[in-house]
Design a protein around this motif. Structure first.
Motif, PDB file in Angstrom:
ATOM      1  N   VAL A   1      42.365   1.994  33.178  1.00 48.73           N
ATOM      2  CA  VAL A   1      42.125   4.128  33.693  1.00 48.73           C
ATOM      3  C   VAL A   1      41.730   4.824  32.897  1.00 48.73           C
ATOM      4  CG1 VAL A   1      43.389   5.736  34.056  1.00 48.73           C
ATOM      5  CG2 VAL A   1      44.320   3.896  33.747  1.00 48.73           C
ATOM      6  N   GLY A   2      40.217   5.355  33.000  1.00 49.27           N
ATOM      7  CA  GLY A   2      38.971   5.969  32.183  1.00 49.27           C
ATOM      8  C   GLY A   2      38.808   7.320  33.251  1.00 49.27           C
ATOM      9  N   VAL A   3      37.797   7.487  32.714  1.00 53.53           N
ATOM     10  CA  VAL A   3      37.438   9.044  33.024  1.00 53.53           C
ATOM     11  C   VAL A   3      35.515   9.065  33.372  1.00 53.53           C
ATOM     12  CG1 VAL A   3      36.146  11.384  31.413  1.00 53.53           C
ATOM     13  CG2 VAL A   3      38.362  10.343  30.874  1.00 53.53           C
ATOM     14  N   ASN A   4      34.498   8.918  32.597  1.00 53.19           N
ATOM     15  CA  ASN A   4      33.542   8.200  32.949  1.00 53.19           C
ATOM     16  C   ASN A   4      32.867   7.349  33.067  1.00 53.19           C
ATOM     17  OD1 ASN A   4      31.470  10.362  34.300  1.00 53.19           O
ATOM     18  ND2 ASN A   4      30.538  10.506  32.166  1.00 53.19           N
ATOM     19  N   LEU A   5      33.453   6.680  32.175  1.00 48.55           N
ATOM     20  CA  LEU A   5      32.478   5.176  31.816  1.00 48.55           C
ATOM     21  C   LEU A   5      32.640   3.652  32.593  1.00 48.55           C
ATOM     22  CD1 LEU A   5      33.787   5.154  27.848  1.00 48.55           C
ATOM     23  CD2 LEU A   5      31.909   5.764  28.821  1.00 48.55           C
ATOM     24  N   LEU A   6      33.724   4.033  33.235  1.00 48.81           N
ATOM     25  CA  LEU A   6      33.530   3.317  34.311  1.00 48.81           C
ATOM     26  C   LEU A   6      32.517   3.260  35.710  1.00 48.81           C
ATOM     27  CD1 LEU A   6      37.879   3.525  34.909  1.00 48.81           C
ATOM     28  CD2 LEU A   6      36.230   1.649  33.445  1.00 48.81           C
ATOM     29  N   ARG A   7      31.348   3.476  35.707  1.00 53.65           N
ATOM     30  CA  ARG A   7      30.607   3.849  36.575  1.00 53.65           C
ATOM     31  C   ARG A   7      29.609   2.721  36.329  1.00 53.65           C
ATOM     32  NH1 ARG A   7      29.059   9.552  36.079  1.00 53.65           N
ATOM     33  NH2 ARG A   7      27.470   8.609  36.568  1.00 53.65           N
TER      34      ARG A   7
ATOM     35  N   MET B   1      41.167   9.764  41.160  1.00 53.29           N
ATOM     36  CA  MET B   1      42.410  10.819  41.315  1.00 53.29           C
ATOM     37  C   MET B   1      41.327  12.192  41.364  1.00 53.29           C
ATOM     38  SD  MET B   1      45.807   9.308  38.589  1.00 53.29           S
ATOM     39  CE  MET B   1      46.585  10.254  39.779  1.00 53.29           C
ATOM     40  N   ASP B   2      42.200  13.011  41.726  1.00 49.22           N
ATOM     41  CA  ASP B   2      41.462  14.959  41.858  1.00 49.22           C
ATOM     42  C   ASP B   2      39.897  14.858  42.603  1.00 49.22           C
ATOM     43  OD1 ASP B   2      43.900  15.952  40.804  1.00 49.22           O
ATOM     44  OD2 ASP B   2      43.778  15.044  38.873  1.00 49.22           O
ATOM     45  N   ALA B   3      39.838  13.637  43.295  1.00 48.44           N
ATOM     46  CA  ALA B   3      39.220  13.538  44.086  1.00 48.44           C
ATOM     47  C   ALA B   3      38.031  14.820  44.829  1.00 48.44           C
ATOM     48  CB  ALA B   3      38.789  12.618  44.761  1.00 48.44           C
TER      49      ALA B   3
ATOM     50  N   PHE C   1      31.062  17.597  37.793  1.00 50.71           N
ATOM     51  CA  PHE C   1      30.083  16.353  36.655  1.00 50.71           C
ATOM     52  C   PHE C   1      30.177  14.665  37.790  1.00 50.71           C
ATOM     53  CE2 PHE C   1      28.713  13.571  34.216  1.00 50.71           C
ATOM     54  CZ  PHE C   1      27.635  12.889  34.325  1.00 50.71           C
ATOM     55  N   LEU C   2      31.731  15.160  37.522  1.00 52.74           N
ATOM     56  CA  LEU C   2      32.481  13.634  37.059  1.00 52.74           C
ATOM     57  C   LEU C   2      32.853  13.648  39.127  1.00 52.74           C
ATOM     58  CD1 LEU C   2      34.547  14.058  34.209  1.00 52.74           C
ATOM     59  CD2 LEU C   2      32.997  12.910  34.332  1.00 52.74           C
ATOM     60  N   ARG C   3      32.699  14.796  39.557  1.00 49.78           N
ATOM     61  CA  ARG C   3      33.449  14.433  41.068  1.00 49.78           C
ATOM     62  C   ARG C   3      32.217  15.183  41.878  1.00 49.78           C
ATOM     63  NH1 ARG C   3      35.886  11.547  38.442  1.00 49.78           N
ATOM     64  NH2 ARG C   3      38.588  11.415  38.826  1.00 49.78           N
ATOM     65  N   SER C   4      30.977  14.882  41.269  1.00 49.96           N
ATOM     66  CA  SER C   4      29.515  14.904  42.420  1.00 49.96           C
ATOM     67  C   SER C   4      29.444  13.883  42.989  1.00 49.96           C
ATOM     68  CB  SER C   4      28.526  15.135  41.575  1.00 49.96           C
ATOM     69  OG  SER C   4      27.700  14.415  40.532  1.00 49.96           O
ATOM     70  N   ASP C   5      29.000  13.924  44.343  1.00 56.24           N
ATOM     71  CA  ASP C   5      28.083  13.103  44.888  1.00 56.24           C
ATOM     72  C   ASP C   5      28.120  11.766  44.187  1.00 56.24           C
ATOM     73  OD1 ASP C   5      25.937  14.391  44.038  1.00 56.24           O
ATOM     74  OD2 ASP C   5      24.293  13.817  46.382  1.00 56.24           O
TER      75      ASP C   5
ATOM     76  N   SER D   1      30.564  16.580  48.458  1.00 61.98           N
ATOM     77  CA  SER D   1      30.230  15.546  47.948  1.00 61.98           C
ATOM     78  C   SER D   1      30.885  14.498  48.012  1.00 61.98           C
ATOM     79  CB  SER D   1      30.636  15.292  46.081  1.00 61.98           C
ATOM     80  OG  SER D   1      29.789  16.868  45.635  1.00 61.98           O
ATOM     81  N   MET D   2      32.396  14.568  48.484  1.00 61.68           N
ATOM     82  CA  MET D   2      32.777  13.128  49.098  1.00 61.68           C
ATOM     83  C   MET D   2      32.773  12.906  50.505  1.00 61.68           C
ATOM     84  SD  MET D   2      36.910  14.679  47.591  1.00 61.68           S
ATOM     85  CE  MET D   2      37.366  12.945  49.446  1.00 61.68           C
TER      86      MET D   2
END
Length: 524
Positions: A447-453, A467-469, A474-478, A506-507
């Protein structure tokens, strides 16, 4: 600075007449440090005397050995010095050369050896024992001992194929005595101006602090040639004007005949600009409070315009290129169509500047993207994870906050799942261990935040849950969603679930991008 660095390189020749003490002094001048206690490191040397040089000393006696840990390699150079016989003076290399100050009529370099860093083995675990054994060999016709590295391998003898070794300075900020005087004068001049300026502004504490720190640095530079933080005086050392860009790696490349490839350009390109301004803000604070002279601001990364002015040919690589990269590519395409013989990188006017990679190098299609309601998302996620665990597959879960990541990880752990969390509070080396443990099956869910990219290659991961897409940002931009979706593209059964209450723009862009690639591949 690079020219000064090369100018002060020390060249040593086989059979050249020179004194070991003079060589040691020369090494200290180029910032090498004597070390007779520990194993030699880069920028250190060890001089061991074995015989006193007197008129009665027999010719060819081993009188000293000099071990050098060069700054540019992990190897150790060992030089053996022997007494010069009077009738051998004509046969030894007594030429005046780049190191003329090293020459004496008493000793010469008899041997040069090279070994990997580390002392010799037990039987020859010191330079002295090697020297004694070599001296006995010279008088008793016994074969000379062989230096060995820590793995027991014989040391390479340089004089079998090389007649010269070059020792580069231990510091890039090495200067001659004349240059040192000029540098000290320039720094003192700037110090006087800055102290007067601070005192006029009523900043007496800052003025006193700056004077003490700078005078201490000047004393060290005058005495040993460098000081801690000497790079802050790089403008004076390199004789540059205020505001001039510093020397950097790009300056060593040919003017046009080189290609820059920027991977993950949507992240890398902004960092070129960010490095300069981040460094500038930090040093402006130091200058304002009297910790550094204003010239320290010129020891900096290149500005964005300075960097790109040095780049003639560039390829940006990214699944989600930024607006700037697209603008540059469009400008190059327009220039190519309007001018066939333009200067700079020559581009065929019939070829597009933007090349899209539809099929991934693995040959695997993009993952299936599903959208599910956020109500009951944790229970639904638990069910999906259990399905993957039964198949021996792994799962990535991304949240919006570090606290949520830890809570979701704890919830899954309470239900008997092997899980871990990963965010910015985790140290860099620990992140590598966590990712490796996920792949090897130590745990099944990360489980992560911004490092799983970007940059994660995880063939074992078949499910990515976002979650919370629908929380735009920034974290949920296209671009962020496309990068996160890509983490499931290494598995043939890759699936991505977007938990949301509404479908954001974005989704929609992220999903259409994925569906488009799948459609193109299937139609062809």
């Amino acid at each position: 600075m690079p020219t000064e660095y090369l100018k002060h390189a020390l060249h040593l020749y086989m059979s050249r007449v020179c004194s070991p003490a003079a060589v040691a002094d020369r090494l200290q001048e180029i910032h090498y440090v004597a070390n007779d206690m520990d194993e030699l490191k880069r920028g250190q040397f060890l001089l061991t005397h074995h015989a006193t040089v007197t008129p009665d000393t027999p010719p060819h006696t081993l009188c000293a050995t000099l071990e050098i840990g060069p700054s540019h390699t992990e190897d150790i150079y060992t030089l053996s010095f022997r007494i010069l016989a009077p009738d051998d003076a004509a046969t030894k290399d007594c030429r005046a050369g780049e190191n003329e100050s090293l020459h004496t009529p008493q000793t010469y370099i008899a041997n040069m050896t090279l070994r990997r860093r580390g002392r010799a083995q037990q039987s020859l675990n010191s330079t002295a024992s090697v020297a004694v054994a070599a001296a006995k060999a010279a008088t008793n016709d016994t074969p000379p001992p062989t230096l060995q590295d820590t793995d027991g391998n014989p040391a390479k003898t340089l004089n079998e194929g090389a007649e010269e070794i070059t020792i580069y300075p231990a510091s890039h900020f090495v200067t001659s005595q004349d240059e040192k005087s000029r540098i000290l004068e320039a720094i003192r001049s700037e110090l006087g101006e800055r102290v007067a300026e601070l005192e006029d502004d009523g900043l007496m504490l800052e003025a006193e602090r700056l004077a003490q720190r700078t005078e201490s640095d000047l004393l060290q530079i005058e005495t040993v040639g460098y000081c801690r933080g000497v790079e802050n005086y790089a403008r004076h050392l390199a004789c540059r004007k205020a505001g001039e860009p510093p020397d950097c790696l790009v300056d060593y490349f040919p003017e046009r005949d080189w290609l820059l490839i920027v991977d993950e350009s949507h992240i890398s390109v902004p960092q070129v600009r960010g490095m300069y301004f981040g460094d500038r803000m930090r040093k402006e604070t130091l200058v304002r409070h009297g910790f550094r002279l204003p010239s320290a601001l010129d020891n900096r990364p290149l500005q964005e315009s300075e960097f790109w002015a040095r780049v003639q040919q560039c390829v940006f690589v990214s699944a989600t290129p930024g607006d700037w990269e697209m603008q540059q590519s469009a400008a190059c395409l327009l220039a190519a169509k309007n001018t066939k013989n333009r200067e700079g990188p020559f581009i065929d006017a019939n070829v597009s500047e933007v090349t899209e990679l539809i099929l991934r190098p693995t040959g695997i299609l993009d993952p299936i993207v599903e959208m599910r309601p956020s109500e009951g998302q944790v229970d639904d996620l638990l069910s999906e994870i259990l399905t993957r665990i039964a198949r021996g597959q792994r799962t990535l879960v991304t949240t919006l906050t570090k606290r949520t990541a830890e809570e979701v990880s704890g919830f899954l752990g309470d239900h008997g799942l092997k899980t871990a969390w990963l965010h910015s509070d985790v140290k860099a080396l620990d992140r590598l261990r966590i990712v490796r443990d996920l792949r090897t099956g130590v745990f099944d869910v990360l489980v992560g935040v911004n490092l799983l990219r970007e940059g994660l290659d995880l063939p074992e991961v078949s499910l990515v849950a976002i979650m919370d897409a629908d929380k735009e940002g920034f974290l949920r931009s296209d671009k962020s969603l496309i990068q996160t979706i890509g983490r499931a593209s290494r598995h043939i059964n890759g699936t991505v679930i977007l938990y949301c209450q509404t479908v954001t723009a974005s989704m929609q862009v992220a999903r259409e991008s994925t569906v488009r690639r799948i459609t193109i591949i299937r139609l062809n």
